[in-house]
Write a protein that holds these residues in place. Structure first.
Motif, PDB file in Angstrom:
ATOM      1  N   ALA A 181       4.205  -1.466   1.957  1.00  0.00           N
ATOM      2  CA  ALA A 181       3.023  -0.715   2.372  1.00  0.00           C
ATOM      3  C   ALA A 181       2.492   0.179   1.279  1.00  0.00           C
ATOM      4  O   ALA A 181       1.423   0.711   1.368  1.00  0.00           O
ATOM      5  CB  ALA A 181       3.328   0.124   3.612  1.00  0.00           C
ATOM      6  N   GLY A 182       3.259   0.388   0.210  1.00  0.00           N
ATOM      7  CA  GLY A 182       2.819   1.309  -0.818  1.00  0.00           C
ATOM      8  C   GLY A 182       1.774   0.749  -1.742  1.00  0.00           C
ATOM      9  O   GLY A 182       1.034   1.478  -2.380  1.00  0.00           O
ATOM     10  N   VAL A 183       1.673  -0.572  -1.853  1.00  0.00           N
ATOM     11  CA  VAL A 183       0.752  -1.161  -2.804  1.00  0.00           C
ATOM     12  C   VAL A 183       0.105  -2.364  -2.165  1.00  0.00           C
ATOM     13  O   VAL A 183       0.752  -3.115  -1.450  1.00  0.00           O
ATOM     14  CB  VAL A 183       1.500  -1.611  -4.086  1.00  0.00           C
ATOM     15  N   SER A 184      -1.175  -2.524  -2.368  1.00  0.00           N
ATOM     16  CA  SER A 184      -1.854  -3.721  -1.910  1.00  0.00           C
ATOM     17  C   SER A 184      -2.467  -4.417  -3.094  1.00  0.00           C
ATOM     18  O   SER A 184      -2.815  -3.800  -4.085  1.00  0.00           O
ATOM     19  CB  SER A 184      -2.949  -3.372  -0.894  1.00  0.00           C
ATOM     20  N   GLU A 185      -2.618  -5.732  -3.008  1.00  0.00           N
ATOM     21  CA  GLU A 185      -3.200  -6.475  -4.100  1.00  0.00           C
ATOM     22  C   GLU A 185      -4.443  -7.181  -3.609  1.00  0.00           C
ATOM     23  O   GLU A 185      -4.581  -7.547  -2.460  1.00  0.00           O
ATOM     24  CB  GLU A 185      -2.197  -7.472  -4.661  1.00  0.00           C
ATOM     25  N   ALA A 186      -5.370  -7.371  -4.506  1.00  0.00           N
ATOM     26  CA  ALA A 186      -6.620  -8.003  -4.139  1.00  0.00           C
ATOM     27  C   ALA A 186      -7.158  -8.741  -5.334  1.00  0.00           C
ATOM     28  O   ALA A 186      -6.840  -8.449  -6.486  1.00  0.00           O
ATOM     29  CB  ALA A 186      -7.626  -6.977  -3.658  1.00  0.00           C
ATOM     30  N   PRO A 240      -1.883   3.627   0.068  1.00  0.00           N
ATOM     31  CA  PRO A 240      -1.132   4.592   0.880  1.00  0.00           C
ATOM     32  C   PRO A 240      -1.051   4.139   2.332  1.00  0.00           C
ATOM     33  O   PRO A 240      -1.895   3.404   2.831  1.00  0.00           O
ATOM     34  CB  PRO A 240      -1.959   5.886   0.743  1.00  0.00           C
ATOM     35  N   SER A 241      -0.025   4.595   2.983  1.00  0.00           N
ATOM     36  CA  SER A 241       0.197   4.194   4.367  1.00  0.00           C
ATOM     37  C   SER A 241      -0.902   4.731   5.276  1.00  0.00           C
ATOM     38  O   SER A 241      -1.403   5.847   5.097  1.00  0.00           O
ATOM     39  CB  SER A 241       1.555   4.713   4.849  1.00  0.00           C
ATOM     40  N   ASP A 243      -5.894  13.853   5.258  1.00  0.00           N
ATOM     41  CA  ASP A 243      -6.713  14.174   6.414  1.00  0.00           C
ATOM     42  C   ASP A 243      -5.864  14.864   7.475  1.00  0.00           C
ATOM     43  O   ASP A 243      -4.667  15.106   7.287  1.00  0.00           O
ATOM     44  CB  ASP A 243      -7.395  12.921   6.974  1.00  0.00           C
ATOM     45  N   ASP A 244      -6.474  15.193   8.596  1.00  0.00           N
ATOM     46  CA  ASP A 244      -5.784  15.959   9.629  1.00  0.00           C
ATOM     47  C   ASP A 244      -4.628  15.190  10.267  1.00  0.00           C
ATOM     48  O   ASP A 244      -3.776  15.801  10.914  1.00  0.00           O
ATOM     49  CB  ASP A 244      -6.773  16.370  10.729  1.00  0.00           C
ATOM     50  N   GLU A 245      -4.595  13.888  10.094  1.00  0.00           N
ATOM     51  CA  GLU A 245      -3.528  13.078  10.686  1.00  0.00           C
ATOM     52  C   GLU A 245      -2.510  12.625   9.656  1.00  0.00           C
ATOM     53  O   GLU A 245      -1.668  11.785   9.943  1.00  0.00           O
ATOM     54  CB  GLU A 245      -4.134  11.870  11.402  1.00  0.00           C
ATOM     55  N   GLY A 246      -2.572  13.183   8.450  1.00  0.00           N
ATOM     56  CA  GLY A 246      -1.543  12.935   7.459  1.00  0.00           C
ATOM     57  C   GLY A 246      -1.732  11.691   6.629  1.00  0.00           C
ATOM     58  O   GLY A 246      -0.740  11.146   6.128  1.00  0.00           O
ATOM     59  N   ARG A 247      -2.964  11.238   6.433  1.00  0.00           N
ATOM     60  CA  ARG A 247      -3.231  10.062   5.618  1.00  0.00           C
ATOM     61  C   ARG A 247      -3.924  10.472   4.323  1.00  0.00           C
ATOM     62  O   ARG A 247      -4.889  11.235   4.342  1.00  0.00           O
ATOM     63  CB  ARG A 247      -4.081   9.049   6.391  1.00  0.00           C
TER      64      ARG A 247
END
Length: 515
Positions: free
Chosen positions: A223-228, A286-287, A499-503
């Motif tokens: 979940a830490g890295v995404s590829e595109a 990021p998650s 943000d307020d929800e921790g993202r």
């Protein structure tokens, strides 16, 4: 056995199976959690406190050998003494001071509870499942990184998101008609779900096509890295046997050529590559887990919504405020109320063990060439060396965590993200391209911030602020186990980059004074 409503196949193909998926399909961790869901009680008291008696016995034996077999013979000027009378008195005084500090801090840390959430929060029903209609990301109790996953029996009976309804035992994120346009990748890139690496051809650069996340909202190892792909190109060689994404509405052109390889090739430096500008773009991911949402912080064991940074300890059988780890040497958890005293204890223990180790080695070296070496001196030297290495390493790691304002659990999460990014960088750059790897990492840090600091949910802006938030502003209390803990253990200042929800948000979305 086939159902009566299903006619047998006529083309000789195997009969369709009507059996439910085997329990073997469930991951090992989930099965282990299910089997141990009933074992929620704490360990027996004697088991949790056994190491305390071991520590008391070891320090008592060390005092006997150091005082009775080293210092006393020096003071009495025995023939077998390792030094003179003055040396013996100095050794005894310094050893006694350090030993008293060790005992004082140890008693303080084992008698100070870590702080239990049940004493501050009342039991409440489990919050309802909340879905982000823009992204299809759900905040479910068993996916929280701030606490244990619930057993399958305690999960919501069904998760519905019109127009799709899933069975009770299916853990799947409902599809979203319009994926969340939160920028997880660079502009003009195609974000692919973990179940597929093929994006389908025909997307021009700059369209920002995003298929969203089809994986369940559970913490995964990638979940830490995404590829595109920068051009939305397909990866034919890597997508064999894998599920494909839905084809875009616009068909690919008839003259479409075979797409380039997704990773840089080992082409000689003097040869120009026609596809050198079509390299894939990798971006930090990021998650999306709402770690601060009430439904993500609910604990099914205690039936409460856990305060910030609270975790459930299976050894103690309770939710611990600002949970750091369960330490068998003190017989309880290290949490919000005793973490400061635990760090002070580790520092004094390291100093005491180093003093014993150094003085015994010097004394033993002075008897070089003499016979009848006391075997108990060798035993204490070995114990002092072992615990010196242990306490110095432990103390150094906790000082580092204090400087970044992270617990051991949170620090391990940050380290995991770094390791996953290192794997992606190795895929992007050959082993000799160190400059390119550093440049890529700097680009990610420029977009999202450094992981340990700006990408840390509880970072306060500086090492000094982080240190004072844990150890206080009184410098004497950094070394003496006096006073109280800092804060109330239930509320903490959030990094405004989240943000307020921790993202975590991109740098462009941060407050202007922090960009």
């Amino acid at each position: 056995m086939a159902s009566a409503d299903t006619p047998p196949p006529q083309d000789g193909s195997p009969k369709p199976s009507t059996k439910r998926p085997s329990r073997q399909c469930i991951s090992f961790a989930e099965e282990y959690e299910r089997q141990n869901s009933k074992k929620q009680g704490p360990q027996p008291w004697i088991v949790r406190k056994l190491a305390i008696f071991l520590v008391l016995g070891l320090q008592g034996y060390t005092v006997y050998v150091y005082v009775g077999r080293i210092c006393v013979p020096m003071i009495r000027r025995d023939a077998s003494a390792l030094g003179g009378r003055g040396q013996g008195i100095a050794f005894l005084v310094i050893f006694s001071i350090l030993w008293l500090m060790f005992v004082w801090t140890y008693i303080k840390v084992i008698l100070t509870p870590p702080g239990y959430a049940k004493d501050f929060v009342e039991k409440t029903p489990q919050p309802n499942l909340q879905w982000d209609t823009d992204s299809g990301v759900g905040s479910v109790p068993y996916t929280s990184v701030a606490g244990p996953r619930t057993s399958r029996e305690n999960r919501p009976p069904s998760v519905t998101q019109p127009p799709t309804t899933f069975p009770p035992d299916v853990e799947k994120r409902p599809p979203s008609s319009h994926s969340r346009q939160r920028s997880n990748t660079y502009p003009g890139t195609l974000r692919t779900p973990k179940s597929s690496v093929s994006s389908g051809p025909g997307h021009p650069i700059g369209t920002g096509v995003n298929y969203g996340n089809d994986a369940p909202p559970m913490p995964d190892m990638h979940a830490g890295v995404s590829e595109a792909s920068a051009r939305g190109t397909s990866r034919d060689d890597e997508s064999k046997g894998r599920a494909q994404l839905p084809s875009p509405s616009k068909p690919p052109p008839a003259h479409a050529k075979q797409q380039p390889q997704p990773f840089p090739s080992s082409r000689p430096s003097g040869t120009a590559s026609p596809t050198s500008e079509m390299r894939p773009v990798f971006s930090r991911h990021p998650s999306d887990t709402r770690v601060l949402a009430p439904e993500s912080r609910y604990c099914n064991h205690d039936g409460i919504v856990k305060p910030m940074r609270t975790h459930h300890c299976r050894h103690c059988g309770a939710c611990v405020l600002r949970y750091d780890h369960h330490c068998p040497w003190i017989g309880q958890c290290v949490g919000a109320f005793n973490y400061k005293f635990f760090v002070i204890f580790v520092l004094w223990a390291a100093i005491w063990c180093l003093w014993v180790l150094i003085t015994l080695i010097i004394s033993a070296a002075s008897r070089k060439g003499q016979e009848n070496v006391d075997a108990q001196h060798i035993v204490v030297i070995a114990l002092a060396g072992l615990f010196s290495l242990f306490t110095i390493t432990l103390g150094g790691s906790h000082i580092h965590y204090i400087f970044i304002n992270a617990t051991t659990v949170e620090g391990m999460g940050l380290s995991d993200m770094k390791q996953r990014e290192s794997v992606k960088i190795k895929q992007m750059h050959p082993w000799y391209d160190c400059a390119g790897a550093r440049k890529t990492r700097k680009e990610w840090d420029r977009e999202w911030g450094k992981i340990n600091t700006e990408g840390n949910l509880w970072w306060l802006g500086s090492k000094k602020a982080n240190w004072e938030a844990v150890m206080g502003k009184n410098r004497w209390r950094w070394f003496l186990p006096v006073g109280r803990h800092e804060g109330d253990g239930t509320t903490y200042t959030r990094n405004p980059r989240f943000d307020d929800e921790g993202r975590l948000r991109r740098r462009s979305e941060w407050p202007e004074n922090l960009r």
